[in-house]
Enzyme design. Structure first.
Site, PDB file in Angstrom:
ATOM      1  N   ASP A   8       0.991  -1.321  -0.116  1.00 40.57           N
ATOM      2  CA  ASP A   8       0.174   0.067   0.100  1.00 40.57           C
ATOM      3  C   ASP A   8       0.770   1.184   0.085  1.00 40.57           C
ATOM      4  O   ASP A   8       1.516   1.590   1.094  1.00 40.57           O
ATOM      5  CB  ASP A   8      -1.013  -0.040   1.182  1.00 40.57           C
ATOM      6  CG  ASP A   8      -1.411   1.514   1.525  1.00 40.57           C
ATOM      7  OD1 ASP A   8      -1.872   2.191   0.749  1.00 40.57           O
ATOM      8  OD2 ASP A   8      -2.282   1.298   2.517  1.00 40.57           O
ATOM      9  N   LYS A  70       2.713  11.356  -3.420  1.00 39.01           N
ATOM     10  CA  LYS A  70       1.203  10.828  -4.275  1.00 39.01           C
ATOM     11  C   LYS A  70       0.498  11.600  -4.933  1.00 39.01           C
ATOM     12  O   LYS A  70      -0.166  11.256  -5.932  1.00 39.01           O
ATOM     13  CB  LYS A  70       0.631   9.835  -3.189  1.00 39.01           C
ATOM     14  CG  LYS A  70      -0.139   8.841  -4.035  1.00 39.01           C
ATOM     15  CD  LYS A  70      -0.853   7.887  -2.963  1.00 39.01           C
ATOM     16  CE  LYS A  70      -1.873   7.049  -3.292  1.00 39.01           C
ATOM     17  NZ  LYS A  70      -2.234   6.178  -2.308  1.00 39.01           N
ATOM     18  N   GLU A 169      -7.244   0.738  -4.813  1.00 36.83           N
ATOM     19  CA  GLU A 169      -7.417   0.640  -3.238  1.00 36.83           C
ATOM     20  C   GLU A 169      -8.608   0.052  -2.396  1.00 36.83           C
ATOM     21  O   GLU A 169      -8.890  -0.744  -1.829  1.00 36.83           O
ATOM     22  CB  GLU A 169      -7.100   1.966  -2.613  1.00 36.83           C
ATOM     23  CG  GLU A 169      -5.568   2.178  -2.815  1.00 36.83           C
ATOM     24  CD  GLU A 169      -5.133   3.675  -2.575  1.00 36.83           C
ATOM     25  OE1 GLU A 169      -5.887   4.522  -2.261  1.00 36.83           O
ATOM     26  OE2 GLU A 169      -3.947   4.102  -2.814  1.00 36.83           O
ATOM     27  N   ASP A 192     -13.290   5.889   2.890  1.00 32.28           N
ATOM     28  CA  ASP A 192     -11.710   5.666   3.010  1.00 32.28           C
ATOM     29  C   ASP A 192     -11.272   7.182   3.531  1.00 32.28           C
ATOM     30  O   ASP A 192     -11.068   8.171   2.831  1.00 32.28           O
ATOM     31  CB  ASP A 192     -11.018   5.266   1.990  1.00 32.28           C
ATOM     32  CG  ASP A 192      -9.338   5.188   2.247  1.00 32.28           C
ATOM     33  OD1 ASP A 192      -8.935   5.803   3.095  1.00 32.28           O
ATOM     34  OD2 ASP A 192      -8.830   4.722   1.181  1.00 32.28           O
TER      35      ASP A 192
END
Ligand code: AMP
Length: 597
Positions: A8, A70, A169, A192
């Site tokens: 991850d 990211k 994800e 999330d």
């Protein structure tokens, strides 16, 4: 097969794991930490620091400490949002050029920095396992575009991994929650809420394969914002207006720890014995105070959830499951809020900070074969079939079928006394064989027989490793041949896209050609059948019937010549109808012959 690790690669933290003895485990570094901050600190001399050591340098040398990479990966200067560039380090954003991160006098591509984080994870895993790991599955947000996915893959490669799969994800999280085992067609919402970003995804599960129906979210919404409000609130209560950067760092760490405790306790005390030369701080904080401070931030997720539901064309009642991902969802307040939006209690059975990583590990285990209970996410990217009469594509395994799969069909011969059948294995979405890709061909020899009598079974089987085994068997003699084809599943995304868009572009023409070819085959078969019937029945056919059938055969031949589809279909139908009495006579003849034997 060698190990595959699951990773991850998060905005704030990254995790790595592997299947050990059939179970997914996350690997800790030498200090026992399973969470590696996705942070790199570039030092003037020496190797860059990565992870927790780098994170500690954020306060001391912000311009040399790169984090939240990211947000930049795979983006061009013009795609970057202004607020994303406002970090402690310099970001070069030239339109139409990849974003670069500037540290000192050097520029880095985001994937180069991510590769440093991945390299640390790889080294930690190798140290813990005592063996090399060189293959990985890496997760990305569901909304990542091609360029962002490619750059993430590139980061993995720069770190020395063969990247076996990029996984969404929310899909990974759903795997970790075991939702791939839900019955039938299920719909799942994945909520999330992490440190810096909020993502909501609606997935549909069909026979073990997840499809993302919609995604929504906010890349500037998360636990960090709760922390910022909490720091200001506590500073005001302590009575300090201007926090030094050192004090802010100390307070930040203390309030975050208190926030975490308040997920399981109703109140807590923040102790900072050496907050300043004069001050020892001891501050009581209640869960209600924290909830009041977080309310507006959490409330902002509502609109995103409603939009995702609307985009998926679903109402909350149509969801089968709501799962939680991201540390902030540990707050009871967030769980209550999610229950209210989706009108059902969320599933809290998994550790929300680790669900994505665990899912990546499960996917890695499936790919490497370390997980025996085969719940494969793999699907056939394109249809597989063989060429049949008239150059048509005859699909045996349709596109998007879940692997492993076995399917077969019976075929017969097109001409009398044929002794070999050529099996041409094709892949693609076009109606005509010539427009699809040939994966291979082979011949099967069998006993000569009148046309239409031979029976050849062709079976396609794609095993768990994605290898296509083609079996052809003559059912009369039992003669058979098998051929294995490796390339049936391993097709690049671009190739699949090109094939599908081509098939859409040609859909109309292709369909016309297929219908024409099928009508042509039928016409030829009927003309042949009429000739046989005339020969067998001879003068027993009433002359009027014979004349009528003769005329219709002439018309059918004319229709074949003309190339006009409707005329051919009409002529086929007319001859079909007119030969019904002759077919009945043939049947009677056959029955009589049988009973008199
Ligand atoms: P993630 O990006 O999933 O690692 O989430 C990190 C965020 O979750 C940070 O803002 C953490 O402070 C927050 N977090 C982690 N554990 C808890 C907890 N027990 N209660 C509240 N927030 C938490």
């Amino acid at each position: 097969m060698s190990d595959i690790v699951g990773i991850d690669l998060g905005t704030t933290n990254s995790l790595i794991g592997i299947i050990e003895a059939g179970f997914p485990i996350l690997i800790a570094d030498q200090n026992g930490d399973r969470l590696t901050p996705s942070v790199v600190n570039f030092r003037r001399d020496g190797e860059p620091l990565v992870g927790r050591a780098a994170s500690r340098m954020r306060v001391i040398s912000p311009a040399e400490t790169v984090y939240s990479v990211k947000r930049f990966i795979g983006l061009r200067g013009d795609e970057l949002r202004a607020e994303d560039a406002e970090l402690g380090f310099a970001v070069s954003r030239i339109p139409s050029q990849p974003v670069r991160l500037r540290v000192g006098n050097r520029d880095y591509l985001p994937e180069q920095v991510s590769a440093m984080v991945l390299r640390k994870l790889k080294a930690d895993a190798e140290a813990a396992l005592g063996r090399e790991v060189s293959r990985a599955v890496i997760t990305v947000p569901a909304y990542f575009n091609d360029a962002q996915r490619t750059a993430t893959k590139r980061a993995g490669e720069l770190a020395g991994f063969a990247v076996e799969r990029i996984v969404n994800e929310p899909t990974a999280a759903a795997l970790a929650y075991g939702l791939d085992k839900l019955e039938g067609n299920s719909k799942v919402a994945v909520f999330d809420l992490g440190g810096g970003t909020f993502d909501i995804s609606i997935l549909e599960l069909n026979n073990g394969v997840f499809e993302v129906l919609s995604t929504n979210g906010n890349t500037r919404l998360g636990g960090d914002h709760i922390d910022a409000g909490l720091i200001d609130y506590c500073a005001a209560r302590i009575g300090v207006n201007d926090l030094s950067s050192q004090q802010r760092a100390v307070l930040r760490e203390a309030v975050i720890a208190a926030k975490h405790r308040l997920s399981s306790e109703k109140k807590t005390t923040i102790e900072m014995p050496f907050f300043s030369a004069k001050q020892n701080v001891s501050l009581e904080l209640t869960r209600s105070e924290l909830e009041e401070l977080s309310r507006l931030i959490i409330e902002r997720t509502r609109a995103h959830c409603l939009r995702a539901l609307a985009d998926a064309k679903l109402t909350p009642g149509e969801l089968d499951e709501v799962i939680l991902v991201g540390g902030v969802t540990r707050m009871p307040f967030v769980q209550k809020f999610v229950a209210e939006i989706f009108r059902r209690s969320p599933n809290i059975s998994q550790n929300p900070d680790e669900a994505v990583a665990i899912g990546a590990v499960i996917q890695a285990g499936i790919l490497s074969g370390a997980i025996r209970e085969v719940v494969l996410l793999d699907v056939t990217p394109l249809s597989l079939g063989i060429e049949t009469f008239g150059g048509l594509m005859n699909v045996i395994i349709p596109r998007n079928s879940t692997i492993p799969i076995k399917a077969g069909e019976m075929f017969t011969t097109a001409v009398n006394n044929q002794t070999v059948m050529r099996i041409k294995v094709l892949q693609g979405e076009r109606e005509m064989a010539r427009d699809n890709w040939s994966l291979g061909e082979f011949e099967l020899a069998f006993e000569a027989a009148p046309k239409g009598v031979a029976r050849v079974g062709v079976q396609f089987e794609i095993d768990a490793n994605g290898i296509l085994h083609v079996l052809a068997r003559d059912t009369r003699s039992g003669a058979e041949r098998t051929v294995d084809i490796n390339s049936a599943v391993d097709v690049s995304d671009e190739t699949v896209e090109a094939m599908i868009s081509e098939s859409l572009n040609h859909a109309f023409d292709d369909m016309n050609e297929r219908v024409w070819t099928e009508a042509k085959i039928k016409a030829r078969e009927m003309i042949g059948a009429v000739e046989t019937a005339f020969r067998v029945l001879g003068g027993r056919i009433p002359p009027a019937d014979k004349t009528r059938v003769d005329m219709l055969v002439v018309e059918l031949r004319g229709a074949l010549e003309s190339g006009e589809l409707q005329r051919l279909k009409n002529a086929n139908a007319a001859l079909d109808k007119a030969t019904e009495p002759i077919a009945a006579m043939l049947l009677q003849e056959a029955l009589t012959a049988e009973t008199s034997q």
